[in-house]
Every structure is written in structure tokens, then in C-alpha cells.
Design an enzyme around this catalytic site. Structure first.
Site, mmCIF file in Angstrom:
data_model
loop_
_atom_site.group_PDB
_atom_site.id
_atom_site.type_symbol
_atom_site.label_atom_id
_atom_site.label_comp_id
_atom_site.label_asym_id
_atom_site.label_seq_id
_atom_site.Cartn_x
_atom_site.Cartn_y
_atom_site.Cartn_z
ATOM 1 N N LEU A 13 94.241 91.795 36.001
ATOM 2 C CA LEU A 13 95.662 91.286 35.926
ATOM 3 C C LEU A 13 96.158 91.759 37.322
ATOM 4 O O LEU A 13 96.449 92.967 37.537
ATOM 5 C CB LEU A 13 96.484 91.953 34.722
ATOM 6 C CG LEU A 13 96.068 91.753 33.298
ATOM 7 C CD1 LEU A 13 96.796 92.369 32.316
ATOM 8 C CD2 LEU A 13 95.583 90.534 32.916
ATOM 9 N N ALA A 14 96.476 90.869 38.104
ATOM 10 C CA ALA A 14 96.996 90.929 39.199
ATOM 11 C C ALA A 14 98.126 89.971 39.951
ATOM 12 O O ALA A 14 98.242 89.773 41.099
ATOM 13 C CB ALA A 14 95.774 90.972 40.302
ATOM 14 N N ARG A 20 108.296 97.309 43.295
ATOM 15 C CA ARG A 20 108.701 98.669 43.914
ATOM 16 C C ARG A 20 108.021 99.023 45.014
ATOM 17 O O ARG A 20 108.220 99.944 45.629
ATOM 18 C CB ARG A 20 108.373 99.598 42.524
ATOM 19 C CG ARG A 20 109.327 99.442 41.497
ATOM 20 C CD ARG A 20 108.819 100.589 40.152
ATOM 21 N NE ARG A 20 107.594 99.335 39.260
ATOM 22 C CZ ARG A 20 107.139 100.020 38.239
ATOM 23 N NH1 ARG A 20 107.285 101.122 37.964
ATOM 24 N NH2 ARG A 20 106.421 98.805 37.808
ATOM 25 N N GLN A 80 98.636 82.450 37.357
ATOM 26 C CA GLN A 80 99.915 82.490 36.267
ATOM 27 C C GLN A 80 100.909 82.171 37.036
ATOM 28 O O GLN A 80 101.462 82.769 37.864
ATOM 29 C CB GLN A 80 99.727 83.920 35.906
ATOM 30 C CG GLN A 80 100.900 84.203 34.721
ATOM 31 C CD GLN A 80 101.219 85.713 34.536
ATOM 32 O OE1 GLN A 80 100.886 86.635 35.409
ATOM 33 N NE2 GLN A 80 101.599 86.065 33.430
ATOM 34 N N GLY A 85 104.643 88.538 31.795
ATOM 35 C CA GLY A 85 104.265 89.691 31.373
ATOM 36 C C GLY A 85 102.739 89.702 31.271
ATOM 37 O O GLY A 85 101.963 88.712 31.595
ATOM 38 N N ARG A 340 84.120 100.712 72.172
ATOM 39 C CA ARG A 340 84.329 99.566 71.290
ATOM 40 C C ARG A 340 83.270 98.721 70.913
ATOM 41 O O ARG A 340 82.079 99.185 71.163
ATOM 42 C CB ARG A 340 85.299 98.648 72.167
ATOM 43 C CG ARG A 340 86.832 99.279 72.501
ATOM 44 C CD ARG A 340 87.440 98.521 73.666
ATOM 45 N NE ARG A 340 87.510 97.172 73.467
ATOM 46 C CZ ARG A 340 87.823 96.419 74.543
ATOM 47 N NH1 ARG A 340 88.090 96.599 75.645
ATOM 48 N NH2 ARG A 340 87.743 94.924 74.147
ATOM 49 N N ASN A 393 84.038 92.964 84.749
ATOM 50 C CA ASN A 393 83.358 91.820 83.886
ATOM 51 C C ASN A 393 84.024 90.716 83.570
ATOM 52 O O ASN A 393 83.507 89.677 83.269
ATOM 53 C CB ASN A 393 82.937 92.579 82.467
ATOM 54 C CG ASN A 393 84.095 92.994 81.574
ATOM 55 O OD1 ASN A 393 85.322 93.209 82.257
ATOM 56 N ND2 ASN A 393 84.130 92.941 80.405
HETATM 57 C C1 UD1 Z 1 101.598 98.743 32.188
HETATM 58 C C2 UD1 Z 1 101.559 98.847 30.853
HETATM 59 C C3 UD1 Z 1 101.654 100.405 30.418
HETATM 60 C C4 UD1 Z 1 100.670 101.318 31.237
HETATM 61 C C5 UD1 Z 1 100.867 100.930 32.384
HETATM 62 C C6 UD1 Z 1 99.666 101.796 33.027
HETATM 63 C C7 UD1 Z 1 102.390 96.819 30.074
HETATM 64 C C8 UD1 Z 1 103.475 95.983 29.237
HETATM 65 N N1 UD1 Z 1 102.618 97.950 30.263
HETATM 66 O O1 UD1 Z 1 102.777 99.053 32.730
HETATM 67 O O2 UD1 Z 1 101.623 100.331 28.986
HETATM 68 O O3 UD1 Z 1 101.262 102.508 30.931
HETATM 69 O O4 UD1 Z 1 100.619 99.472 32.787
HETATM 70 O O5 UD1 Z 1 99.793 101.631 34.371
HETATM 71 O O6 UD1 Z 1 101.325 96.372 30.106
HETATM 72 N N2 UD1 Z 1 100.902 91.394 35.719
HETATM 73 C C9 UD1 Z 1 100.681 90.106 35.693
HETATM 74 N N3 UD1 Z 1 101.464 89.252 35.226
HETATM 75 C C10 UD1 Z 1 102.769 89.473 34.825
HETATM 76 C C11 UD1 Z 1 102.839 90.978 34.639
HETATM 77 C C12 UD1 Z 1 102.176 91.765 35.167
HETATM 78 O O7 UD1 Z 1 99.385 89.848 36.032
HETATM 79 O O8 UD1 Z 1 103.428 88.641 34.340
HETATM 80 C C13 UD1 Z 1 99.846 92.431 35.963
HETATM 81 C C14 UD1 Z 1 100.339 93.312 37.207
HETATM 82 O O9 UD1 Z 1 100.175 92.666 38.558
HETATM 83 C C15 UD1 Z 1 99.660 94.578 37.330
HETATM 84 C C16 UD1 Z 1 99.482 94.602 35.493
HETATM 85 O O10 UD1 Z 1 99.468 93.306 34.921
HETATM 86 O O11 UD1 Z 1 98.589 94.618 37.537
HETATM 87 C C17 UD1 Z 1 100.598 95.764 34.679
HETATM 88 O O12 UD1 Z 1 101.848 95.211 35.127
HETATM 89 P P1 UD1 Z 1 102.849 96.284 35.449
HETATM 90 O O13 UD1 Z 1 104.171 95.535 35.999
HETATM 91 O O14 UD1 Z 1 102.299 96.955 36.735
HETATM 92 O O15 UD1 Z 1 103.034 97.165 34.418
HETATM 93 P P2 UD1 Z 1 103.371 98.663 34.029
HETATM 94 O O16 UD1 Z 1 105.077 98.681 34.044
HETATM 95 O O17 UD1 Z 1 102.690 99.481 35.145
HETATM 96 CA CA CA Z 2 101.620 99.349 36.865
#
Ligand code: UD1
Ligand code: CA
Length: 498
Positions: A13-14, A20, A80, A85, A340, A393
Site C-alpha cells: 500500500l503506497a 506529515r 487508487q 483509506g 570520479r 582533456n
Molecule cells: C496504519 C494502520 C495502523 C497501524 C499503522 C502501522 C490503518 C487504518 N491503520 O496507520 O493500525 O498501526 O499503519 O504503521 O491502516 N494508503 C493507501 N491508500 C490510502 C490510505 C493509505 O495506499 O487511501 C497506504 C499508505 O501509503 C501507507 C499505508 O496505506 O503506506 C498506511 O497508511 P497510513 O496513513 O500511513 O496509516 P497509519 O496512520 O500509519
Molecule cells: Ca503509516
């Protein structure tokens, strides 16, 4: 899924914005220890042997897709469009592979400290327990901001509660969700389709998949990571610095266990992609980056950066910056030099202080001891390049090469105007501007003949300390000027005064 595969697919998930980080760069592309965060996650998941790797992209997707193509061409980006979420993100990924069955690893893209063994253990526990949804957890000192693992009296996981939705009692729980899950593809598809958004952030939380499965009586599991550091996410620059520190400590610990001396771990930074052989010595203030390889008995530092460099056995590099260069066995570099790309020093060669090299092959035992620029050059064995030599050179349009033979002596302050060749055993006179080839064994002289203007100081700078010193020298020499040969028209010593 084949026998070697621990999971059928990996979903990273990225797509999140990473607000932040306060950065124009997507969060997962920030780097630590020689890889992007995303690169670390993919490297940890790679050995699980999944047939399919999907990366959910959204915020900054062009940059993330470009990066993926470079570091993990086998992975597929799934878009996405709106960041609704983590649950929605996982759903978008599964929609992209409708036929997929079996266990799927779903992992946050911002967990750069995950290790292969942690993911392997999670997948194994999932299989052994016959679970449909297994979450990786960790006991941490400070659970602030993380999802809490709520277990019942018997210790069975019941729910994952996000901090913003947690009760005070739940906030006191120190077992947290790592954001790493193994789930049965079909089950996950079903439960994600039913996710609500009635939470503090109004998002579809992947974490909300657990509770309904438990309520429906499905077998679920929560597995604690052996090292809680593994699960730490990275949401801002302070966490990025902390993760980088942890990652580096791990790399250095491994090196020291394998027999490398690290004099000052606090100021030594080694990328996960670099290698250092046992009995190499890293002095304080060293950075080893990229594909750098340091061989046994080599000494690097203090205060040296090596990027994609090779330092062979017994070589030393002191207070220098080395990019894409090879330092041969027993060769030495520095202090204060800049090597280099395309530089290659043969065995026992030396590049001393304040030297810059680029695309330069320096032969066995040859020396460039001081204050020189060596660009587009081939130097034979046993040659000495005098101080302040420049390999000229570049003519303003194109680069040209210089060839220096074996056992050549280039005099100090020689300009070697390329293309030019100095033959084996030849010399050049100090201060020469060499524009034509020097045959083997010849002395190339290319400078104006010297003339001395006798008595110039006493005539033109009378009364100065220099004039006094000159007069004293003349009187010691018996009243005659120290050297004859006035070239400005007046007779030798004509205006000399005692
Ligand atoms: C998330 C978890 C939390 C966990 C924490 C660990 C959820 C709701 N919460 O919180 O329980 O303790 O990770 O680090 O998952 N992302 C998407 N699409 C979106 C939203 C997020 O791809 O629409 C990806 C973000 O890029 C990230 C991951 O999902 O890699 C988690 O999202 P993030 O917002 O970082 O969640 P946390 O608040 O850290
Ligand atoms: Ca996170």
C-alpha cells in the site's frame, strides 16, 4: 501457488500522501540505507516468492511508477485514484487480480525495517494456524498514533482499533498493528467490500477487516514480531531519521559480527547494498553507499565517502570522496582527493593529496602524489606524475584522451594537452605545456627559456628589504652582482650602489 511460494501475491500500500513528511517527494520514495522505503519493503517481501506483486499508487503516482520500473520491474502498479483509506487501497489491488486465490501479504509501504524472516514467520504462522486473516503485531514502548490490538480474555485477537477511535482503556494497550497482514484472498475480498467509513477519519480502514471476521467465527491470528523495531512505520522526517539509525545499526552489527572493525559506529553509515569483507577497517566518519565493496585488510577513512566504489585488498582511502571508481589491491588514496567514475587504480598505485581523477586508468605502482587533475587518461606502470600536473582533456567542445607509458616521469606543473601520448620511459620538463607526443625515452621540454634581469631589484625597488638582501649577497660575493647578463639594455651592475 507453488511449493516455494509462501504467499500467492504481495500487495504494497503506497498511495497515501504522507502529509506529515511535508515533502514534494512521495513518502515511500524517501530513502534510507541505500533504498527507498518502498524498495526496502519490496526487498523484504521478494524472497517470499509471490507470483504477483502489486503496488497501490496514488499520490505522486508518476514518480512512484517510475521508481518501481527502475527498482522492481516485475511489480505492477495499481492506481487508487482517490485515497479513501488503507482498506480501500487493498480492495483496489485485489480488484486488479480477480482470479487470485490463496494467501496474500498486504503491507504498508512505509515500513522500511521489515525483514524477510519476519514476513516468512508471519506467512508460516498463518498457514499453520489455518487462519484466514493474520496480523503482524509488536509490543512497543510508545504506541502513540498506531492501531491497537484488542484481545479477549483468552488472548484471541478481536479487533484492531485506530488511536483516534480508541477508548482510554484501549489506548493503554501497547500491542500495536504493524500494518502487515497475510489474508486469504477470497475472504479479504469479501470483507473489504463491506467496510464502512464510520470512524474518526471517515476512511475505509483495512484494520476494520478483523472484527467482522471474528464475529463471523472465522479463524484469525495475531503474530508478534520478534524484534519490535521491524514493524515501525515512518510518517515524518524525525521517524525517517530514527528508522535510518536503526537500519544502520543493524547493518553495522552484522558487519562487526562478521569480522569488520568499525571504529565509531555512531559516525559510520553503510547502505544495505554495500559489502565489507572481514578484517576491513572502517575509521570514523565513513559512508559506504550503493554497490560499494570493500575487501579484506582495506582501511577506509577517517571521513571518507565511497559511492558504488570498489576498494580491493589492503588498499587505503583517507579523507576522500570516491564515486564509481576501483582502488586496486594495496593502492592508496588521499588525504583530500576526489575520484570520479571510470577511475581505476591498479595494484599499489597511489593518488595522494588534492587530486581529482575521472575516467583515468592508473597503472601498477604509478603515482599521482599531489595537486593534479587526471581526466580521460591511461597511465602505464611505474610512472610518476609530478605535482600540479593537469591532463587538459577538454577543448571546450569535446573530451580527448592522454596516454602515458610505463616508467614515465612527468615534471611538476606539466599541462598535457590531449590528445597526446608520452612514450615509455620519457620525461617532461617541469612547467611544460605538452601539445605534441613525446617519444619513448625523450625529454619533452615546452616552456620559454629563462632570462635574468640583473640588478633589477636595486634599480626598481630601491630601499626595500629585498634590495638590502640583494646588496648584502653582492657584497659577500665581492662587490659583483650575483649574476651577470643584464637584458634591459644597461651594463651589468651599472646602477648598483653599495
Ligand atoms: C496504519 C494502520 C495502523 C497501524 C499503522 C502501522 C490503518 C487504518 N491503520 O496507520 O493500525 O498501526 O499503519 O504503521 O491502516 N494508503 C493507501 N491508500 C490510502 C490510505 C493509505 O495506499 O487511501 C497506504 C499508505 O501509503 C501507507 C499505508 O496505506 O503506506 C498506511 O497508511 P497510513 O496513513 O500511513 O496509516 P497509519 O496512520 O500509519
Ligand atoms: Ca503509516
Amino acid at each position: 501457488m507453488s511449493a516455494q511460494q509462501a504467499v500467492a501475491a504481495v500487495v504494497v500500500l503506497a498511495a497515501g500522501q504522507g502529509t506529515r513528511m511535508r515533502s514534494a517527494t512521495p513518502k515511500v520514495l524517501h530513502e534510507l540505507g541505500g533504498r527507498s522505503m518502498l524498495g526496502h519493503v519490496l526487498a523484504a517481501a521478494g524472497p517470499l516468492g509471490a507470483g504477483t506483486t502489486l503496488v497501490v499508487v496514488g499520490s505522486g503516482r508518476e514518480a512512484v511508477e517510475e521508481h518501481l520500473a527502475a527498482v522492481a520491474p516485475g511489480a505492477r502498479a495499481v492506481v487508487q485514484a482517490e485515497q479513501l483509506g488503507s482498506g480501500h487501497a487493498a480492495r483496489v489491488a485485489l480488484d486488479a487480480v480477480p482470479g487470485l486465490e490463496g494467501p496474500v501479504l498486504v503491507v504498508n509501504g512505509d515500513a522500511p525495517l521489515l525483514r524477510v524472516q519476519t514476513l516468512t514467520a508471519l506467512a508460516a504462522a498463518h498457514a499453520t494456524a489455518g487462519s484466514v486473516f493474520t496480523v503482524l503485531t509488536a509490543e512497543v514502548e510508545d504506541p502513540t498514533g498506531l492501531g491497537r490490538i484488542v484481545r479477549d480474555e483468552r488472548g484471541v485477537p478481536r479487533a484492531i482499533v485506530e488511536e483516534s477511535d480508541a477508548t482510554d482503556a484501549q489506548r493503554a494497550i501497547r500491542e500495536v498493528n504493524a500494518g502487515v497482514y497475510v489474508a486469504d484472498a477470497g475472504t479479504l475480498r469479501r470483507v473489504l467490500a463491506g467496510l464502512a467509513t464510520d470512524n474518526a477519519q471517515g476512511e475505509q480502514y483495512l484494520t476494520d477487516a478483523l472484527a467482522p471476521l471474528v464475529e463471523g467465527g472465522a479463524p484469525v491470528a495475531a503474530v508478534r514480531a520478534e524484534d519490535p523495531a521491524d514493524v515501525l512505520g515512518c510518517n515524518d522526517r524525525r521517524e525517517l531519521a530514527a528508522r535510518r539509525r536503526t537500519l544502520n545499526d543493524r547493518v553495522l552489527d552484522d558487519l562487526m559480527r562478521s569480522g569488520v572493525t568499525v571504529v565509531d559506529p555512531a559516525t559510520t553509515w553503510v547502505d544495505v547494498t554495500a559489502t565489507v569483507a572481514p578484517d576491513a577497517l572502517l575509521e570514523p566518519g565513513v559512508q559506504l553507499r550503493g554497490t560499494t565493496a570493500v575487501a579484506a585488510g582495506a582501511v577506509v577513512g577517517p571521513d571518507t565517502t565511497l559511492v558504488d566504489a570498489t576498494v580491493e585488498e589492503g588498499a587505503s582511502v583517507v579523507r576522500s570522496h570516491v564515486l564509481g571508481a576501483v582502488v586496486g589491491p594495496g593502492a592508496s588514496v588521499g588525504p583530500f582527493s576526489y575520484l570520479r567514475p571510470g577511475t581505476s587504480l591498479a595494484a599499489d598505485a597511489k593518488v595522494g593529496a588534492f587530486v581529482e581523477t575521472k575516467n583515468a586508468r592508473v597503472g601498477e605502482g604509478s603515482k599521482v602524489p599531489h595537486l593534479s587533475y587526471v581526466g580521460d587518461a591511461t597511465i602505464g606502470r611505474g610512472a610518476n606524475i609530478g605535482a600540479a600536473t593537469v591532463f587538459v582533456n577538454y577543448d571546450g567542445v569535446a573530451k580527448h584522451s592522454t596516454t602515458i607509458g610505463d616508467e614515465v616521469r612527468i615534471g611538476s606543473d606539466t599541462m598535457l594537452v590531449a590528445p597526446v601520448t608520452v612514450g615509455d620511459g620519457a620525461y617532461t620538463a617541469a612547467g611544460s605545456v605538452i601539445t605534441q607526443d613525446v617519444p619513448p625515452g625523450a625529454m619533452g621540454v615546452a616552456r620559454a627559456a629563462q632570462r635574468n634581469v640583473a640588478g633589477w631589484v636595486s634599480r626598481r625597488r630601491p630601499g626595500t628589504a629585498a634590495a638590502e638582501a640583494a646588496a648584502a649577497a653582492e657584497s659577500r660575493a665581492g662587490g659583483r652582482p650575483a649574476a651577470a647578463g643584464d637584458e634591459d639594455g644597461s651594463a651589468p651592475g651599472a646602477d648598483h650602489e653599495q
